[in-house]
Design a protein around this motif. Structure first.
Motif, PDB file in Angstrom:
ATOM      1  N   LEU A  31     -20.910  -1.668  65.595  1.00  0.00           N
ATOM      2  CA  LEU A  31     -19.954  -1.830  67.100  1.00  0.00           C
ATOM      3  C   LEU A  31     -21.185  -3.063  67.377  1.00  0.00           C
ATOM      4  CD1 LEU A  31     -18.997   1.562  67.707  1.00  0.00           C
ATOM      5  CD2 LEU A  31     -17.134  -0.582  66.688  1.00  0.00           C
ATOM      6  N   HIS A  32     -22.257  -2.340  67.711  1.00  0.00           N
ATOM      7  CA  HIS A  32     -23.442  -3.322  68.524  1.00  0.00           C
ATOM      8  C   HIS A  32     -23.522  -5.005  67.941  1.00  0.00           C
ATOM      9  CE1 HIS A  32     -27.339  -5.074  68.858  1.00  0.00           C
ATOM     10  NE2 HIS A  32     -26.941  -4.701  70.645  1.00  0.00           N
ATOM     11  N   ALA A  33     -23.015  -4.716  66.578  1.00  0.00           N
ATOM     12  CA  ALA A  33     -23.606  -6.135  65.612  1.00  0.00           C
ATOM     13  C   ALA A  33     -22.156  -7.005  66.657  1.00  0.00           C
ATOM     14  CB  ALA A  33     -23.652  -5.917  64.467  1.00  0.00           C
ATOM     15  N   TYR A  34     -20.982  -6.086  65.888  1.00  0.00           N
ATOM     16  CA  TYR A  34     -19.863  -7.222  65.938  1.00  0.00           C
ATOM     17  C   TYR A  34     -19.733  -7.320  67.981  1.00  0.00           C
ATOM     18  CZ  TYR A  34     -14.330  -6.995  67.036  1.00  0.00           C
ATOM     19  OH  TYR A  34     -13.139  -7.612  66.583  1.00  0.00           O
ATOM     20  N   ALA A  35     -19.706  -6.465  68.842  1.00  0.00           N
ATOM     21  CA  ALA A  35     -19.805  -6.497  70.281  1.00  0.00           C
ATOM     22  C   ALA A  35     -20.352  -8.938  70.520  1.00  0.00           C
ATOM     23  CB  ALA A  35     -20.261  -5.709  70.806  1.00  0.00           C
ATOM     24  N   PHE A  36     -21.825  -8.399  69.277  1.00  0.00           N
ATOM     25  CA  PHE A  36     -22.806  -9.298  69.883  1.00  0.00           C
ATOM     26  C   PHE A  36     -22.328 -10.652  69.517  1.00  0.00           C
ATOM     27  CE2 PHE A  36     -26.432 -11.859  68.603  1.00  0.00           C
ATOM     28  CZ  PHE A  36     -26.661 -11.954  69.599  1.00  0.00           C
ATOM     29  N   THR A  37     -21.270 -10.499  68.280  1.00  0.00           N
ATOM     30  CA  THR A  37     -20.943 -11.794  68.102  1.00  0.00           C
ATOM     31  C   THR A  37     -19.840 -12.161  68.997  1.00  0.00           C
ATOM     32  OG1 THR A  37     -18.715 -10.663  67.181  1.00  0.00           O
ATOM     33  CG2 THR A  37     -20.941 -11.151  65.511  1.00  0.00           C
ATOM     34  N   VAL A  38     -19.481 -11.721  70.092  1.00  0.00           N
ATOM     35  CA  VAL A  38     -18.349 -11.929  71.418  1.00  0.00           C
ATOM     36  C   VAL A  38     -18.947 -12.612  71.542  1.00  0.00           C
ATOM     37  CG1 VAL A  38     -16.622 -11.320  72.261  1.00  0.00           C
ATOM     38  CG2 VAL A  38     -16.564 -10.615  69.472  1.00  0.00           C
ATOM     39  N   VAL A  39     -20.322 -11.590  72.658  1.00  0.00           N
ATOM     40  CA  VAL A  39     -20.685 -11.839  74.182  1.00  0.00           C
ATOM     41  C   VAL A  39     -21.637 -12.756  73.772  1.00  0.00           C
ATOM     42  CG1 VAL A  39     -19.314  -9.824  75.638  1.00  0.00           C
ATOM     43  CG2 VAL A  39     -21.633  -9.568  73.769  1.00  0.00           C
ATOM     44  N   LYS A  40     -22.519 -12.928  72.485  1.00  0.00           N
ATOM     45  CA  LYS A  40     -23.970 -13.696  72.573  1.00  0.00           C
ATOM     46  C   LYS A  40     -24.905 -12.410  72.942  1.00  0.00           C
ATOM     47  CE  LYS A  40     -21.327 -16.404  70.120  1.00  0.00           C
ATOM     48  NZ  LYS A  40     -20.829 -16.077  69.170  1.00  0.00           N
ATOM     49  N   ASP A  41     -24.542 -11.326  74.102  1.00  0.00           N
ATOM     50  CA  ASP A  41     -25.841 -10.944  74.627  1.00  0.00           C
ATOM     51  C   ASP A  41     -26.197  -9.384  73.987  1.00  0.00           C
ATOM     52  OD1 ASP A  41     -27.203  -8.888  76.549  1.00  0.00           O
ATOM     53  OD2 ASP A  41     -27.339 -11.407  77.613  1.00  0.00           O
ATOM     54  N   SER A  42     -27.392  -9.066  73.318  1.00  0.00           N
ATOM     55  CA  SER A  42     -27.496  -8.127  72.945  1.00  0.00           C
ATOM     56  C   SER A  42     -27.747  -6.698  73.563  1.00  0.00           C
ATOM     57  CB  SER A  42     -29.264  -8.316  71.980  1.00  0.00           C
ATOM     58  OG  SER A  42     -29.365  -6.786  71.447  1.00  0.00           O
ATOM     59  N   THR A  43     -28.103  -7.179  75.717  1.00  0.00           N
ATOM     60  CA  THR A  43     -27.891  -5.955  75.955  1.00  0.00           C
ATOM     61  C   THR A  43     -26.788  -5.500  76.369  1.00  0.00           C
ATOM     62  OG1 THR A  43     -30.832  -6.459  76.940  1.00  0.00           O
ATOM     63  CG2 THR A  43     -29.213  -4.943  78.176  1.00  0.00           C
ATOM     64  N   ILE A  44     -25.604  -6.501  76.827  1.00  0.00           N
ATOM     65  CA  ILE A  44     -24.702  -6.256  77.378  1.00  0.00           C
ATOM     66  C   ILE A  44     -24.062  -5.675  76.505  1.00  0.00           C
ATOM     67  CG2 ILE A  44     -22.656  -7.583  77.804  1.00  0.00           C
ATOM     68  CD1 ILE A  44     -24.414  -9.112  79.230  1.00  0.00           C
ATOM     69  N   ALA A  45     -24.266  -6.365  74.719  1.00  0.00           N
ATOM     70  CA  ALA A  45     -23.035  -5.698  73.895  1.00  0.00           C
ATOM     71  C   ALA A  45     -23.741  -4.647  73.075  1.00  0.00           C
ATOM     72  CB  ALA A  45     -23.603  -6.113  72.629  1.00  0.00           C
ATOM     73  N   TYR A  78     -13.647  -4.904  71.171  1.00  0.00           N
ATOM     74  CA  TYR A  78     -13.315  -5.895  70.857  1.00  0.00           C
ATOM     75  C   TYR A  78     -12.748  -6.535  72.518  1.00  0.00           C
ATOM     76  CZ  TYR A  78     -10.922 -10.671  69.928  1.00  0.00           C
ATOM     77  OH  TYR A  78     -10.252 -11.306  69.806  1.00  0.00           O
ATOM     78  N   ASN A  79     -12.396  -5.670  72.936  1.00  0.00           N
ATOM     79  CA  ASN A  79     -11.266  -5.462  73.655  1.00  0.00           C
ATOM     80  C   ASN A  79     -11.935  -5.786  75.511  1.00  0.00           C
ATOM     81  OD1 ASN A  79      -8.553  -5.920  73.224  1.00  0.00           O
ATOM     82  ND2 ASN A  79      -8.339  -4.002  72.888  1.00  0.00           N
ATOM     83  N   HIS A  80     -12.950  -5.083  74.732  1.00  0.00           N
ATOM     84  CA  HIS A  80     -14.693  -4.587  75.870  1.00  0.00           C
ATOM     85  C   HIS A  80     -14.773  -5.808  75.972  1.00  0.00           C
ATOM     86  CE1 HIS A  80     -14.333  -0.211  76.912  1.00  0.00           C
ATOM     87  NE2 HIS A  80     -13.240  -0.551  77.293  1.00  0.00           N
ATOM     88  N   SER A  81     -15.153  -6.588  75.215  1.00  0.00           N
ATOM     89  CA  SER A  81     -16.245  -7.402  75.124  1.00  0.00           C
ATOM     90  C   SER A  81     -15.287  -8.543  75.719  1.00  0.00           C
ATOM     91  CB  SER A  81     -16.916  -7.964  73.737  1.00  0.00           C
ATOM     92  OG  SER A  81     -17.204  -7.339  72.648  1.00  0.00           O
ATOM     93  N   LEU A  82     -14.440  -8.898  75.073  1.00  0.00           N
ATOM     94  CA  LEU A  82     -12.879 -10.428  75.799  1.00  0.00           C
ATOM     95  C   LEU A  82     -13.373 -10.115  77.655  1.00  0.00           C
ATOM     96  CD1 LEU A  82     -10.165 -10.344  73.774  1.00  0.00           C
ATOM     97  CD2 LEU A  82     -12.705 -11.439  73.714  1.00  0.00           C
ATOM     98  N   ASN A  83     -13.012  -8.482  77.848  1.00  0.00           N
ATOM     99  CA  ASN A  83     -13.102  -8.455  79.437  1.00  0.00           C
ATOM    100  C   ASN A  83     -14.783  -8.387  80.324  1.00  0.00           C
ATOM    101  OD1 ASN A  83      -9.932  -7.782  78.954  1.00  0.00           O
ATOM    102  ND2 ASN A  83     -10.997  -5.203  79.027  1.00  0.00           N
ATOM    103  N   HIS A  84     -15.631  -8.752  79.074  1.00  0.00           N
ATOM    104  CA  HIS A  84     -16.626  -9.096  80.057  1.00  0.00           C
ATOM    105  C   HIS A  84     -16.583 -10.606  80.233  1.00  0.00           C
ATOM    106  CE1 HIS A  84     -21.113  -9.614  80.526  1.00  0.00           C
ATOM    107  NE2 HIS A  84     -20.969 -10.648  79.852  1.00  0.00           N
ATOM    108  N   LEU A  85     -16.082 -11.353  79.189  1.00  0.00           N
ATOM    109  CA  LEU A  85     -16.227 -12.759  79.400  1.00  0.00           C
ATOM    110  C   LEU A  85     -15.389 -13.107  79.700  1.00  0.00           C
ATOM    111  CD1 LEU A  85     -16.295 -13.646  75.181  1.00  0.00           C
ATOM    112  CD2 LEU A  85     -18.337 -13.817  76.752  1.00  0.00           C
ATOM    113  N   LYS A  86     -14.287 -12.843  79.889  1.00  0.00           N
ATOM    114  CA  LYS A  86     -13.700 -13.469  81.636  1.00  0.00           C
ATOM    115  C   LYS A  86     -13.479 -12.929  82.834  1.00  0.00           C
ATOM    116  CE  LYS A  86      -8.801 -11.896  78.655  1.00  0.00           C
ATOM    117  NZ  LYS A  86      -7.839 -10.640  78.712  1.00  0.00           N
ATOM    118  N   HIS A  87     -14.457 -11.306  83.236  1.00  0.00           N
ATOM    119  CA  HIS A  87     -15.089 -11.292  84.376  1.00  0.00           C
ATOM    120  C   HIS A  87     -16.037 -12.402  84.633  1.00  0.00           C
ATOM    121  CE1 HIS A  87     -16.994  -8.901  87.273  1.00  0.00           C
ATOM    122  NE2 HIS A  87     -17.799  -9.100  87.335  1.00  0.00           N
TER     123      HIS A  87
END
Length: 193
Positions: A31-45, A78-87
């Motif tokens: 899940l961390h690797a997946y979130a990282f592909t969306v947000v491009k930041d390991s800590t945020i992922a 995925y949804n949390h990652s998109l919400n982060h990017l929108k924010h």
């Protein structure tokens, strides 16, 4: 908790805590690797994945998973990652907006100080809003979306958007009462419904 899919019943036992821990250990890395592909930041992922598990733990009694647990976790991350990017996009737009106003008013040092102070007060006030209120307010005021567009994007009813905007505006007016005259001059549409 109701879970209709047999593969997702792993969490639904009397030993919820151990199953939850096991699911966390099993899925965290992927899940961390997946979130990282969306947000491009390991800590945020990492924070997104932890937030996902925290929300599952918090709502374990109301949780209703109708797919496999793995699919549910990936969709939620995925949804949390998109919400982060929108924010982040809204935050950047807001900062650009503030910088633009500050550059246009360089002739008046007092205005610059006032705008900086106002920006800080608005940022603090926004950060203190409940998450859904804040997201809806930012989408309405900074992305200039209509209530129906916000409702569609967030998968909620337009009435919920309207109620959350009313709540956000009321809370912001209370928190920014000392700055209302300035806001009405500089950002007239910010706190008006």
């Amino acid at each position: 908790m109701e879970i209709s899919h047999p593969q997702s019943n792993a969490l639904l036992t009397s030993d919820w805590k151990n199953n939850f821990e096991s699911a966390f250990k099993t899925h965290f890395k992927g899940l961390h690797a997946y979130a990282f592909t969306v947000v491009k930041d390991s800590t945020i992922a990492e924070e997104i994945v932890q937030q996902t598990f925290f929300k599952i733990w918090e709502k374990k009694d109301q949780l209703n998973i109708d797919t496999s647990l793995t699919a549910y976790l990936y969709k939620t991350v995925y949804n949390h990652s998109l919400n982060h990017l929108k924010h982040e996009k809204v935050k950047q737009a807001y900062q650009a907006h503030t910088v633009h106003h500050m550059k246009n008013n360089t002739d008046n040092a007092e205005k610059k100080v006032l705008l900086t102070e106002l920006q800080q007060k608005i940022s603090v006030a926004l950060s203190e809003l409940p998450e859904q209120c804040r997201t809806i307010f930012q989408m309405s005021r900074f992305e200039e979306l209509k209530y129906s567009e916000i409702a569609q994007r967030l998968g909620i009813s337009p009435k919920t958007v309207e109620n959350q905007m009313g709540k956000a505006l009321k809370l912001l007016r209370v928190k920014l009462v000392d700055y209302l005259p300035i806001i009405l001059i500089i950002l007239p549409n910010l706190l008006i419904q």
